[in-house]
Design a protein around this motif. Structure first.
Motif, PDB file in Angstrom:
ATOM      1  N   VAL A  48     -23.115-125.207 -48.600  1.00  0.00           N
ATOM      2  CA  VAL A  48     -23.725-123.914 -48.289  1.00  0.00           C
ATOM      3  C   VAL A  48     -23.315-122.913 -49.350  1.00  0.00           C
ATOM      4  CG1 VAL A  48     -23.897-122.016 -46.635  1.00  0.00           C
ATOM      5  CG2 VAL A  48     -23.749-124.374 -45.814  1.00  0.00           C
ATOM      6  N   ARG A  49     -24.317-122.361 -50.031  1.00  0.00           N
ATOM      7  CA  ARG A  49     -24.085-121.318 -51.014  1.00  0.00           C
ATOM      8  C   ARG A  49     -24.301-119.950 -50.378  1.00  0.00           C
ATOM      9  NH1 ARG A  49     -26.971-123.389 -56.636  1.00  0.00           N
ATOM     10  NH2 ARG A  49     -25.084-124.225 -57.599  1.00  0.00           N
ATOM     11  N   HIS A  50     -23.598-118.963 -50.915  1.00  0.00           N
ATOM     12  CA  HIS A  50     -23.756-117.589 -50.450  1.00  0.00           C
ATOM     13  C   HIS A  50     -24.231-116.754 -51.630  1.00  0.00           C
ATOM     14  CE1 HIS A  50     -21.078-119.433 -47.528  1.00  0.00           C
ATOM     15  NE2 HIS A  50     -21.392-118.471 -46.686  1.00  0.00           N
ATOM     16  N   VAL A  51     -25.341-116.046 -51.446  1.00  0.00           N
ATOM     17  CA  VAL A  51     -25.912-115.243 -52.533  1.00  0.00           C
ATOM     18  C   VAL A  51     -26.153-113.835 -52.019  1.00  0.00           C
ATOM     19  CG1 VAL A  51     -26.972-117.247 -53.619  1.00  0.00           C
ATOM     20  CG2 VAL A  51     -28.301-115.894 -51.997  1.00  0.00           C
ATOM     21  N   ALA A  52     -26.108-112.871 -52.958  1.00  0.00           N
ATOM     22  CA  ALA A  52     -26.379-111.477 -52.614  1.00  0.00           C
ATOM     23  C   ALA A  52     -27.879-111.224 -52.653  1.00  0.00           C
ATOM     24  CB  ALA A  52     -25.632-110.552 -53.575  1.00  0.00           C
ATOM     25  N   VAL A  53     -28.266-110.015 -52.258  1.00  0.00           N
ATOM     26  CA  VAL A  53     -29.685-109.701 -52.143  1.00  0.00           C
ATOM     27  C   VAL A  53     -30.378-109.704 -53.503  1.00  0.00           C
ATOM     28  CG1 VAL A  53     -29.412-107.198 -52.333  1.00  0.00           C
ATOM     29  CG2 VAL A  53     -31.276-108.138 -50.946  1.00  0.00           C
ATOM     30  N   ASP A  54     -29.609-109.534 -54.601  1.00  0.00           N
ATOM     31  CA  ASP A  54     -30.244-109.571 -55.917  1.00  0.00           C
ATOM     32  C   ASP A  54     -30.796-110.943 -56.261  1.00  0.00           C
ATOM     33  OD1 ASP A  54     -27.814-110.800 -56.189  1.00  0.00           O
ATOM     34  OD2 ASP A  54     -27.319-109.890 -58.120  1.00  0.00           O
ATOM     35  N   ALA A  55     -30.418-111.956 -55.484  1.00  0.00           N
ATOM     36  CA  ALA A  55     -30.968-113.290 -55.701  1.00  0.00           C
ATOM     37  C   ALA A  55     -32.478-113.304 -55.504  1.00  0.00           C
ATOM     38  CB  ALA A  55     -30.311-114.300 -54.760  1.00  0.00           C
ATOM     39  N   LEU A  56     -33.002-112.408 -54.652  1.00  0.00           N
ATOM     40  CA  LEU A  56     -34.445-112.386 -54.414  1.00  0.00           C
ATOM     41  C   LEU A  56     -35.214-112.023 -55.677  1.00  0.00           C
ATOM     42  CD1 LEU A  56     -34.765-110.805 -50.862  1.00  0.00           C
ATOM     43  CD2 LEU A  56     -35.169-113.166 -51.554  1.00  0.00           C
ATOM     44  N   GLN A  57     -34.713-111.043 -56.449  1.00  0.00           N
ATOM     45  CA  GLN A  57     -35.399-110.697 -57.689  1.00  0.00           C
ATOM     46  C   GLN A  57     -35.340-111.851 -58.681  1.00  0.00           C
ATOM     47  OE1 GLN A  57     -37.134-107.570 -58.564  1.00  0.00           O
ATOM     48  NE2 GLN A  57     -37.879-109.275 -59.814  1.00  0.00           N
ATOM     49  N   PRO A  95     -28.876-117.759 -62.867  1.00  0.00           N
ATOM     50  CA  PRO A  95     -29.877-118.367 -63.742  1.00  0.00           C
ATOM     51  C   PRO A  95     -29.525-119.828 -64.039  1.00  0.00           C
ATOM     52  CG  PRO A  95     -29.287-116.198 -64.532  1.00  0.00           C
ATOM     53  CD  PRO A  95     -28.342-116.504 -63.415  1.00  0.00           C
ATOM     54  N   ALA A  96     -30.500-120.715 -63.873  1.00  0.00           N
ATOM     55  CA  ALA A  96     -30.258-122.146 -64.064  1.00  0.00           C
ATOM     56  C   ALA A  96     -30.221-122.472 -65.552  1.00  0.00           C
ATOM     57  CB  ALA A  96     -31.348-122.965 -63.365  1.00  0.00           C
ATOM     58  N   LEU A  97     -29.185-123.212 -65.976  1.00  0.00           N
ATOM     59  CA  LEU A  97     -29.015-123.557 -67.367  1.00  0.00           C
ATOM     60  C   LEU A  97     -29.163-125.055 -67.582  1.00  0.00           C
ATOM     61  CD1 LEU A  97     -25.903-121.381 -68.343  1.00  0.00           C
ATOM     62  CD2 LEU A  97     -28.327-120.760 -68.354  1.00  0.00           C
ATOM     63  N   ASP A 101     -32.968-123.310 -68.098  1.00  0.00           N
ATOM     64  CA  ASP A 101     -33.692-124.509 -67.679  1.00  0.00           C
ATOM     65  C   ASP A 101     -35.135-124.150 -67.338  1.00  0.00           C
ATOM     66  OD1 ASP A 101     -34.205-127.114 -67.064  1.00  0.00           O
ATOM     67  OD2 ASP A 101     -33.286-127.054 -65.078  1.00  0.00           O
ATOM     68  N   LEU A 102     -35.872-123.737 -68.351  1.00  0.00           N
ATOM     69  CA  LEU A 102     -37.284-123.399 -68.199  1.00  0.00           C
ATOM     70  C   LEU A 102     -37.938-123.398 -69.571  1.00  0.00           C
ATOM     71  CD1 LEU A 102     -37.558-120.219 -69.300  1.00  0.00           C
ATOM     72  CD2 LEU A 102     -36.554-119.748 -67.082  1.00  0.00           C
ATOM     73  N   VAL A 103     -39.265-123.428 -69.558  1.00  0.00           N
ATOM     74  CA  VAL A 103     -40.041-123.348 -70.794  1.00  0.00           C
ATOM     75  C   VAL A 103     -40.832-122.053 -70.751  1.00  0.00           C
ATOM     76  CG1 VAL A 103     -41.836-124.408 -72.203  1.00  0.00           C
ATOM     77  CG2 VAL A 103     -40.174-125.854 -71.009  1.00  0.00           C
ATOM     78  N   ALA A 104     -40.634-121.201 -71.739  1.00  0.00           N
ATOM     79  CA  ALA A 104     -41.244-119.877 -71.733  1.00  0.00           C
ATOM     80  C   ALA A 104     -42.624-119.906 -72.378  1.00  0.00           C
ATOM     81  CB  ALA A 104     -40.342-118.894 -72.471  1.00  0.00           C
ATOM     82  N   ASP A 105     -43.620-119.381 -71.664  1.00  0.00           N
ATOM     83  CA  ASP A 105     -44.952-119.221 -72.242  1.00  0.00           C
ATOM     84  C   ASP A 105     -45.070-117.902 -73.006  1.00  0.00           C
ATOM     85  OD1 ASP A 105     -45.816-121.649 -71.204  1.00  0.00           O
ATOM     86  OD2 ASP A 105     -46.417-120.745 -69.306  1.00  0.00           O
ATOM     87  N   ASP A 106     -44.470-116.862 -72.441  1.00  0.00           N
ATOM     88  CA  ASP A 106     -44.538-115.541 -73.063  1.00  0.00           C
ATOM     89  C   ASP A 106     -43.134-114.946 -73.075  1.00  0.00           C
ATOM     90  OD1 ASP A 106     -45.060-113.046 -74.020  1.00  0.00           O
ATOM     91  OD2 ASP A 106     -46.231-112.376 -72.290  1.00  0.00           O
ATOM     92  N   PRO A 107     -42.426-114.989 -74.208  1.00  0.00           N
ATOM     93  CA  PRO A 107     -41.063-114.448 -74.253  1.00  0.00           C
ATOM     94  C   PRO A 107     -40.982-112.972 -73.904  1.00  0.00           C
ATOM     95  CG  PRO A 107     -41.520-115.813 -76.179  1.00  0.00           C
ATOM     96  CD  PRO A 107     -42.829-115.609 -75.478  1.00  0.00           C
ATOM     97  N   PRO A 143     -23.282-131.568 -51.096  1.00  0.00           N
ATOM     98  CA  PRO A 143     -22.730-130.427 -51.835  1.00  0.00           C
ATOM     99  C   PRO A 143     -23.618-130.031 -53.003  1.00  0.00           C
ATOM    100  CG  PRO A 143     -21.053-132.115 -51.433  1.00  0.00           C
ATOM    101  CD  PRO A 143     -22.371-132.720 -51.060  1.00  0.00           C
ATOM    102  N   TRP A 144     -23.641-128.746 -53.295  1.00  0.00           N
ATOM    103  CA  TRP A 144     -24.394-128.255 -54.437  1.00  0.00           C
ATOM    104  C   TRP A 144     -23.720-128.692 -55.730  1.00  0.00           C
ATOM    105  CZ3 TRP A 144     -29.027-125.766 -54.192  1.00  0.00           C
ATOM    106  CH2 TRP A 144     -29.412-125.252 -52.945  1.00  0.00           C
ATOM    107  N   ASP A 145     -24.528-128.985 -56.732  1.00  0.00           N
ATOM    108  CA  ASP A 145     -23.973-129.272 -58.046  1.00  0.00           C
ATOM    109  C   ASP A 145     -23.346-128.009 -58.619  1.00  0.00           C
ATOM    110  OD1 ASP A 145     -24.879-131.881 -57.914  1.00  0.00           O
ATOM    111  OD2 ASP A 145     -26.790-131.402 -58.904  1.00  0.00           O
ATOM    112  N   GLU A 146     -22.259-128.181 -59.343  1.00  0.00           N
ATOM    113  CA  GLU A 146     -21.637-127.033 -59.979  1.00  0.00           C
ATOM    114  C   GLU A 146     -22.560-126.496 -61.074  1.00  0.00           C
ATOM    115  OE1 GLU A 146     -17.734-127.723 -61.364  1.00  0.00           O
ATOM    116  OE2 GLU A 146     -16.946-128.390 -59.423  1.00  0.00           O
ATOM    117  N   ASP A 147     -22.635-125.179 -61.158  1.00  0.00           N
ATOM    118  CA  ASP A 147     -23.488-124.555 -62.168  1.00  0.00           C
ATOM    119  C   ASP A 147     -22.960-124.857 -63.562  1.00  0.00           C
ATOM    120  OD1 ASP A 147     -25.149-123.403 -60.255  1.00  0.00           O
ATOM    121  OD2 ASP A 147     -23.836-121.665 -60.047  1.00  0.00           O
TER     122      ASP A 147
END
Length: 282
Positions: free
Chosen positions: A250-259, A278-280, A51-57, A36-40
């Motif tokens: 199994v997660r279900h995502v819309a097409v905006d997930a590609l962007q 967005p991963a937090l 959950d990322l490190v920004a080089d250029d804000p 199972p997927w972890d809960e967001d």
């Protein structure tokens, strides 16, 4: 009945019995274990950490992720009017304020009264001509808009764009995003397997239930512990919730997930982690 017939019948019975015993004792092939997927992580609160490190804000890809994160946080918590988004090192990436409602517009009293219906009879006054010989009341010409390739609907980073060999195929865009992120990719029909995740692309516009079922079965056929069904059209959210409750791997995502996934690649994050939202940092 002749002796030969008896022997033949007995032999057939013996073969059937042997096959039945063999099939009964043969160990069943275990179905691949699902994960199972972890809960967001919750987006509630006035400060959320990506959950990322920004080089250029100022990176446009990063700013899209920041804005989406902030808007989701505002939607999930009605008690806050301002959200601050940070990266994993605590750097402030952006701030979003809750939009204020538009002021009510007072209409003049005469606009509330019934208006006389305009006559539909032809006007005796000729209308001015526009663009030379084209009259203002003439029927507009048909406008033909060329269909854009699927990949052109997204703002893809260069490393993703040059990997897309067939821009009209959604699965090609998914593959290019995963490869640009350094993830392994294996295309199996309309499914891509990347490590322990299988991604199926489905078109639910004509029969949502059938399309989602096809995606689920295609993922199960790969044996991957987890899956993502990427749908290219709208599906009733109640249907999605019911399916994810029955199959939490199994997660279900819309097409905006590609962007969102492409933006994750642009800022050095894992696109799979950003597929659903967005991963937090927890």
């Amino acid at each position: 009945m002749t002796t030969l017939s008896v022997l033949t019948a007995g032999l057939l019975v013996a073969v059937v019995v042997v096959l039945a015993v063999w099939a009964w004792r043969r160990p069943m092939t275990p179905r691949a274990a699902t994960e199972p997927w972890d809960e967001d992580a919750s987006m509630a609160g006035a400060r959320v950490v990506l959950d990322l490190v920004a080089d250029d804000p100022r990176d446009p890809a990063l700013q899209r992720l920041v804005r989406e994160t902030a808007l989701r946080a505002l939607q999930s918590d009605a008690t806050i009017d301002r959200v601050e988004v940070l990266d994993a090192h605590g750097r402030v990436l952006g701030t979003e304020l809750r939009p204020t409602p538009l002021p009510e517009v007072a209409l003049p009293d005469q606009l509330h009264e019934p208006q006389a219906r305009r006559s539909r009879a032809p006007s005796v006054v000729p209308r001015p001509q526009l663009h030379g010989s084209v009259r203002a009341d003439s029927a507009p010409e048909d406008v033909v808009v060329a269909a854009r390739p699927f990949a052109d609907r997204f703002d893809l980073p260069p490393d993703v764009r040059h990997r897309v060999r067939r821009p009209d195929r959604p699965l090609e865009v998914v593959r290019a995003i995963l490869e640009a992120a350094g993830r392994p990719t294996e295309v199996r029909g309309d499914v891509i397997v990347s490590g322990d995740v299988a991604i199926a692309v489905v078109d639910p516009r004509f029969d949502p239930e059938r399309a989602l079922t096809h995606g689920f079965l295609a993922i199960r056929e790969t044996g991957a512990p987890r899956g993502i069904v990427l749908r290219l059209g709208h599906v009733d959210p109640r249907v999605v919730r019911r399916r994810e409750a029955a199959a939490p791997h199994v997660r279900h995502v819309a097409v905006d997930a590609l962007q969102r996934m492409a933006d994750a690649v642009a800022v050095g994050a894992d696109p799979i982690a950003f597929a659903a939202a967005p991963a937090l940092r927890r």
